[in-house]
Design a protein around this motif. Sequence first.
Motif, mmCIF file in Angstrom:
data_model
loop_
_atom_site.group_PDB
_atom_site.id
_atom_site.type_symbol
_atom_site.label_atom_id
_atom_site.label_comp_id
_atom_site.label_asym_id
_atom_site.label_seq_id
_atom_site.Cartn_x
_atom_site.Cartn_y
_atom_site.Cartn_z
ATOM 1 N N GLU A 293 6.076 -5.709 4.106
ATOM 2 C CA GLU A 293 5.756 -6.254 2.799
ATOM 3 C C GLU A 293 6.280 -7.684 2.735
ATOM 4 O OE1 GLU A 293 6.688 -5.275 -1.865
ATOM 5 O OE2 GLU A 293 7.012 -3.750 -0.350
ATOM 6 N N SER B 113 7.052 -11.568 1.377
ATOM 7 C CA SER B 113 7.545 -12.219 0.175
ATOM 8 C C SER B 113 6.597 -13.340 -0.201
ATOM 9 C CB SER B 113 8.932 -12.822 0.425
ATOM 10 O OG SER B 113 9.831 -11.849 0.842
ATOM 11 N N GLU C 189 13.067 -6.433 3.295
ATOM 12 C CA GLU C 189 11.673 -6.036 3.502
ATOM 13 C C GLU C 189 11.223 -4.916 2.581
ATOM 14 O OE1 GLU C 189 11.703 -5.152 7.650
ATOM 15 O OE2 GLU C 189 11.814 -7.259 8.220
ATOM 16 N N GLN C 190 12.133 -4.063 2.139
ATOM 17 C CA GLN C 190 11.760 -2.919 1.309
ATOM 18 C C GLN C 190 12.018 -3.243 -0.155
ATOM 19 O OE1 GLN C 190 13.288 0.787 2.865
ATOM 20 N NE2 GLN C 190 13.405 -0.111 4.908
ATOM 21 N N ARG C 191 11.201 -4.111 -0.690
ATOM 22 C CA ARG C 191 11.404 -4.596 -2.061
ATOM 23 C C ARG C 191 11.094 -3.548 -3.116
ATOM 24 N NH1 ARG C 191 8.118 -10.010 -2.107
ATOM 25 N NH2 ARG C 191 6.681 -8.370 -2.595
ATOM 26 N N LYS C 192 10.398 -2.486 -2.754
ATOM 27 C CA LYS C 192 10.057 -1.455 -3.742
ATOM 28 C C LYS C 192 11.193 -0.460 -3.962
ATOM 29 C CE LYS C 192 5.114 -1.787 -3.168
ATOM 30 N NZ LYS C 192 3.871 -1.151 -2.757
ATOM 31 N N LEU C 193 12.245 -0.553 -3.143
ATOM 32 C CA LEU C 193 13.390 0.337 -3.344
ATOM 33 C C LEU C 193 14.112 -0.052 -4.630
ATOM 34 C CD1 LEU C 193 14.972 0.524 0.221
ATOM 35 C CD2 LEU C 193 13.659 2.285 -0.948
ATOM 36 N N PRO C 194 14.782 0.901 -5.276
ATOM 37 C CA PRO C 194 15.567 0.558 -6.462
ATOM 38 C C PRO C 194 16.644 -0.485 -6.125
ATOM 39 C CG PRO C 194 15.380 2.938 -6.222
ATOM 40 C CD PRO C 194 14.808 2.340 -4.985
ATOM 41 N N THR C 195 16.971 -1.301 -7.094
ATOM 42 C CA THR C 195 17.944 -2.374 -6.891
ATOM 43 C C THR C 195 19.268 -1.843 -6.385
ATOM 44 O OG1 THR C 195 16.877 -3.584 -8.687
ATOM 45 C CG2 THR C 195 19.062 -4.337 -8.020
ATOM 46 N N ARG D 86 18.993 -1.124 -2.670
ATOM 47 C CA ARG D 86 18.948 -2.372 -1.899
ATOM 48 C C ARG D 86 20.329 -3.016 -1.851
ATOM 49 N NH1 ARG D 86 14.658 -6.319 -3.702
ATOM 50 N NH2 ARG D 86 15.067 -7.243 -1.667
#
Length: 174
Positions: free
Chosen positions: A82, A84, A126-132, A135
């Motif tokens: 994914e 940026s 890279e895994q921006r869809k993970l919860p903050t 991350r």
Amino acid sequence: LGQHIKAGGNIIDGPTLTLAYPADITFPDEVDVNVALQNMHRIRQLLSLVMGRVLPITNASLKLPQEGNPHEVGIHGLLTIEVSEKPADPILKANTAGILAPILDRWLARYDDLEDAIRLHMSGLEQRKLPTELRFQIFVQALEALHRRTAATVSAAIDSVPILATLRERGIRN
């Protein structure tokens, strides 16, 4: 490293201009495909950090030496990443080959020692869809892995005399 400009577009959306930055990786000796792919991803990770955003590998190919013109074979099944948007704050303001070459050499020389920390950090980016929260935990684990790989293994003994003196002054029992 180079730059490739592709013009395109259509009547409805108008003209487009796409910039790509291909990199040719040449090995002094013949290497296995897995070694080539590992080095390709290591270079991608460094360039992602330098540019301040996650860069993908959109396509890859191997150039096979032959008599006359070399034959180029595409590599399929690359890991999709994914990407940026525009970089928030690139680390290097000038990304010339002369500036990047020594950095890249040091990066590849130390990569095996720091691989755990680098892979954790990049997975957090890279895994921006993970919860903050998750991350954040990945980034903390990356820092811990970096510390474990780079900190001295022999620690100095704790000087307990000032600690005990302070505890006695405050009237804390044993």
